[in-house]
Design a protein around this motif. Structure first.
Motif, PDB file in Angstrom:
ATOM      1  N   LYS A 137      -7.888  -8.792  -4.316  1.00  0.00           N
ATOM      2  CA  LYS A 137      -7.013  -8.180  -5.189  1.00  0.00           C
ATOM      3  C   LYS A 137      -6.357  -9.115  -6.190  1.00  0.00           C
ATOM      4  O   LYS A 137      -6.126 -10.352  -5.739  1.00  0.00           O
ATOM      5  CB  LYS A 137      -5.901  -7.501  -4.186  1.00  0.00           C
ATOM      6  CG  LYS A 137      -6.553  -6.457  -3.479  1.00  0.00           C
ATOM      7  CD  LYS A 137      -5.639  -5.485  -2.720  1.00  0.00           C
ATOM      8  CE  LYS A 137      -6.296  -4.376  -2.024  1.00  0.00           C
ATOM      9  NZ  LYS A 137      -5.010  -3.467  -1.238  1.00  0.00           N
ATOM     10  N   ILE A 138      -5.546  -8.612  -6.795  1.00  0.00           N
ATOM     11  CA  ILE A 138      -4.724  -9.312  -7.709  1.00  0.00           C
ATOM     12  C   ILE A 138      -3.152  -8.693  -7.601  1.00  0.00           C
ATOM     13  O   ILE A 138      -2.692  -7.901  -7.420  1.00  0.00           O
ATOM     14  CB  ILE A 138      -4.991  -9.177  -9.366  1.00  0.00           C
ATOM     15  CG1 ILE A 138      -6.371  -9.227  -9.560  1.00  0.00           C
ATOM     16  CG2 ILE A 138      -3.899  -9.890 -10.162  1.00  0.00           C
ATOM     17  CD1 ILE A 138      -6.668  -8.980 -11.005  1.00  0.00           C
ATOM     18  N   CYS A 139      -2.288  -9.943  -7.188  1.00  0.00           N
ATOM     19  CA  CYS A 139      -0.822  -9.649  -6.907  1.00  0.00           C
ATOM     20  C   CYS A 139      -0.211  -9.014  -8.042  1.00  0.00           C
ATOM     21  O   CYS A 139      -0.328  -9.262  -9.096  1.00  0.00           O
ATOM     22  CB  CYS A 139       0.025 -11.020  -6.557  1.00  0.00           C
ATOM     23  SG  CYS A 139       1.391 -10.908  -6.223  1.00  0.00           S
ATOM     24  N   GLY A 140       0.557  -7.749  -7.663  1.00  0.00           N
ATOM     25  CA  GLY A 140       1.161  -7.050  -8.330  1.00  0.00           C
ATOM     26  C   GLY A 140       2.467  -7.613  -9.136  1.00  0.00           C
ATOM     27  O   GLY A 140       2.701  -7.111  -9.941  1.00  0.00           O
ATOM     28  N   ASN A 141       2.748  -8.787  -8.530  1.00  0.00           N
ATOM     29  CA  ASN A 141       3.946  -9.552  -9.033  1.00  0.00           C
ATOM     30  C   ASN A 141       3.561 -10.711  -9.891  1.00  0.00           C
ATOM     31  O   ASN A 141       3.990 -10.815 -11.213  1.00  0.00           O
ATOM     32  CB  ASN A 141       4.758  -9.900  -7.845  1.00  0.00           C
ATOM     33  CG  ASN A 141       6.192 -10.554  -8.270  1.00  0.00           C
ATOM     34  OD1 ASN A 141       6.869 -10.153  -9.358  1.00  0.00           O
ATOM     35  ND2 ASN A 141       6.370 -11.870  -8.110  1.00  0.00           N
ATOM     36  N   CYS A 142       2.774 -11.581  -9.404  1.00  0.00           N
ATOM     37  CA  CYS A 142       2.492 -13.201 -10.166  1.00  0.00           C
ATOM     38  C   CYS A 142       1.364 -12.898 -10.505  1.00  0.00           C
ATOM     39  O   CYS A 142       0.956 -13.917 -11.395  1.00  0.00           O
ATOM     40  CB  CYS A 142       2.938 -13.959  -9.072  1.00  0.00           C
ATOM     41  SG  CYS A 142       1.678 -13.891  -7.550  1.00  0.00           S
ATOM     42  N   GLY A 143       0.340 -12.110 -10.296  1.00  0.00           N
ATOM     43  CA  GLY A 143      -1.090 -12.088 -10.693  1.00  0.00           C
ATOM     44  C   GLY A 143      -2.065 -13.115  -9.997  1.00  0.00           C
ATOM     45  O   GLY A 143      -3.279 -13.086 -10.666  1.00  0.00           O
ATOM     46  N   TRP A 144      -1.545 -13.651  -8.838  1.00  0.00           N
ATOM     47  CA  TRP A 144      -2.512 -14.371  -8.369  1.00  0.00           C
ATOM     48  C   TRP A 144      -3.820 -13.486  -7.667  1.00  0.00           C
ATOM     49  O   TRP A 144      -3.613 -12.398  -7.124  1.00  0.00           O
ATOM     50  CB  TRP A 144      -1.853 -15.069  -7.130  1.00  0.00           C
ATOM     51  CG  TRP A 144      -1.049 -16.437  -7.691  1.00  0.00           C
ATOM     52  CD1 TRP A 144      -0.866 -17.065  -8.855  1.00  0.00           C
ATOM     53  CD2 TRP A 144      -0.282 -17.186  -6.841  1.00  0.00           C
ATOM     54  NE1 TRP A 144      -0.536 -17.971  -8.881  1.00  0.00           N
ATOM     55  CE2 TRP A 144       0.105 -18.114  -7.561  1.00  0.00           C
ATOM     56  CE3 TRP A 144      -0.152 -17.452  -5.579  1.00  0.00           C
ATOM     57  CZ2 TRP A 144       0.924 -19.429  -7.437  1.00  0.00           C
ATOM     58  CZ3 TRP A 144       0.729 -18.589  -5.076  1.00  0.00           C
ATOM     59  CH2 TRP A 144       1.044 -19.234  -6.092  1.00  0.00           C
ATOM     60  N   LEU A 145      -4.690 -14.165  -7.259  1.00  0.00           N
ATOM     61  CA  LEU A 145      -6.002 -13.707  -6.658  1.00  0.00           C
ATOM     62  C   LEU A 145      -5.794 -13.728  -5.128  1.00  0.00           C
ATOM     63  O   LEU A 145      -5.384 -15.074  -4.711  1.00  0.00           O
ATOM     64  CB  LEU A 145      -7.115 -14.152  -7.138  1.00  0.00           C
ATOM     65  CG  LEU A 145      -7.658 -14.030  -8.527  1.00  0.00           C
ATOM     66  CD1 LEU A 145      -8.739 -14.920  -8.839  1.00  0.00           C
ATOM     67  CD2 LEU A 145      -8.027 -12.617  -8.582  1.00  0.00           C
ATOM     68  N   PHE A 146      -5.983 -12.951  -4.270  1.00  0.00           N
ATOM     69  CA  PHE A 146      -5.839 -12.822  -2.998  1.00  0.00           C
ATOM     70  C   PHE A 146      -6.940 -11.996  -2.021  1.00  0.00           C
ATOM     71  O   PHE A 146      -7.242 -11.117  -2.724  1.00  0.00           O
ATOM     72  CB  PHE A 146      -4.441 -12.855  -2.374  1.00  0.00           C
ATOM     73  CG  PHE A 146      -3.992 -11.305  -2.607  1.00  0.00           C
ATOM     74  CD1 PHE A 146      -4.019 -10.402  -1.548  1.00  0.00           C
ATOM     75  CD2 PHE A 146      -3.502 -10.796  -3.751  1.00  0.00           C
ATOM     76  CE1 PHE A 146      -3.612  -9.113  -1.337  1.00  0.00           C
ATOM     77  CE2 PHE A 146      -2.762  -9.689  -3.758  1.00  0.00           C
ATOM     78  CZ  PHE A 146      -3.078  -8.740  -2.652  1.00  0.00           C
ATOM     79  N   ILE A 147      -7.214 -12.269  -0.906  1.00  0.00           N
ATOM     80  CA  ILE A 147      -7.999 -11.569   0.011  1.00  0.00           C
ATOM     81  C   ILE A 147      -7.210 -10.661   0.852  1.00  0.00           C
ATOM     82  O   ILE A 147      -6.189 -11.220   1.579  1.00  0.00           O
ATOM     83  CB  ILE A 147      -8.804 -12.313   0.798  1.00  0.00           C
ATOM     84  CG1 ILE A 147      -9.665 -13.318  -0.060  1.00  0.00           C
ATOM     85  CG2 ILE A 147      -9.782 -11.486   1.680  1.00  0.00           C
ATOM     86  CD1 ILE A 147     -10.675 -14.267   0.740  1.00  0.00           C
ATOM     87  N   VAL A 162       7.546 -14.019  -0.602  1.00  0.00           N
ATOM     88  CA  VAL A 162       7.978 -14.222  -1.986  1.00  0.00           C
ATOM     89  C   VAL A 162       7.734 -13.328  -2.848  1.00  0.00           C
ATOM     90  O   VAL A 162       8.581 -12.533  -3.240  1.00  0.00           O
ATOM     91  CB  VAL A 162       7.142 -15.565  -2.390  1.00  0.00           C
ATOM     92  CG1 VAL A 162       7.635 -15.933  -3.927  1.00  0.00           C
ATOM     93  CG2 VAL A 162       7.442 -16.720  -1.375  1.00  0.00           C
ATOM     94  N   CYS A 163       6.545 -12.748  -3.425  1.00  0.00           N
ATOM     95  CA  CYS A 163       6.495 -11.720  -4.190  1.00  0.00           C
ATOM     96  C   CYS A 163       6.752 -10.278  -3.965  1.00  0.00           C
ATOM     97  O   CYS A 163       7.281  -9.662  -4.594  1.00  0.00           O
ATOM     98  CB  CYS A 163       4.802 -11.773  -4.743  1.00  0.00           C
ATOM     99  SG  CYS A 163       4.445 -13.147  -5.532  1.00  0.00           S
ATOM    100  N   GLY A 164       6.564 -10.064  -2.604  1.00  0.00           N
ATOM    101  CA  GLY A 164       6.904  -8.825  -2.151  1.00  0.00           C
ATOM    102  C   GLY A 164       8.316  -8.604  -1.975  1.00  0.00           C
ATOM    103  O   GLY A 164       8.850  -7.423  -2.528  1.00  0.00           O
TER     104      GLY A 164
END
Length: 181
Positions: A137-147, A162-164
């Motif tokens: 997925k792509i973080c809805g806040n910072c745009g980082w990729l994550f599983i 942090v982002c949440g």
């Protein structure tokens, strides 16, 4: 610019994604920051990965990148980001896959066995071959990729702390502001 490598910086869930996430705000060229633009930050990354990376048990102690291997490593980082970002968005990305595989091959030809660049290439190839790629997925806040390893695959942010928290605080601020109007 000096900063520290913290657990949050390794929220991707795979070394390859953590390396791709070394560019902050990639989607905003005016505010984007490449953490590897300074060689000393790139040299500090392997030790931090040994401490914080989700795959640290797979790779053990990592050697820093030799100066002559930095350009291929950065090309691999960009290929990883391009391909896995496209996959997370549901795109086929066949041309990006070819670019990624070529970049991984170039790195593996010149990298030392226990180097950061070799481990990054192996991490990306491992992610490509596993079912976890469907949880990308792509973080809805910072745009980082994550599983997203949550049970129901409902995670929206790379890191809730942090982002949440930022998204929820921003939402709360706007609700309070609207109520006051």
């Amino acid at each position: 610019m000096s900063f520290s490598w913290t657990a949050h910086r390794f929220a991707g869930g795979a070394l390859a994604l953590d390396v791709a996430n070394s560019v902050i705000l990639r989607f905003d060229p005016a505010r984007s920051i490449d953490r590897f633009a300074e060689p000393e930050q790139m040299d500090l990354f392997p030790k931090a990965a040994e401490t914080f990376c989700a795959e640290r048990a797979l790779f053990g102690d990592l050697l820093p990148i030799r100066p002559q291997n930095r350009a291929p490593f950065l090309a691999l980082r960009e290929a990883i980001d391009g391909f896995f970002r496209a996959r997370a968005q549901g795109d086929e990305a066949q041309a990006l896959l070819a670019d990624f595989l070529e970049a991984a091959a170039a790195v593996l030809r010149c990298a030392e066995k226990n180097s950061l660049e070799a481990a990054t290439a192996h991490s990306a190839l491992r992610l490509l071959a596993e079912a976890e790629i469907k949880r990308l997925k792509i973080c809805g806040n910072c745009g980082w990729l994550f599983i997203d390893r949550s049970k129901n695959r409902s995670r929206t942010w790379c890191d809730m702390a942090v982002c949440g928290n930022r998204v929820k605080a921003n939402r709360h601020y706007h609700r309070k502001k609207e109520a006051a109007s």
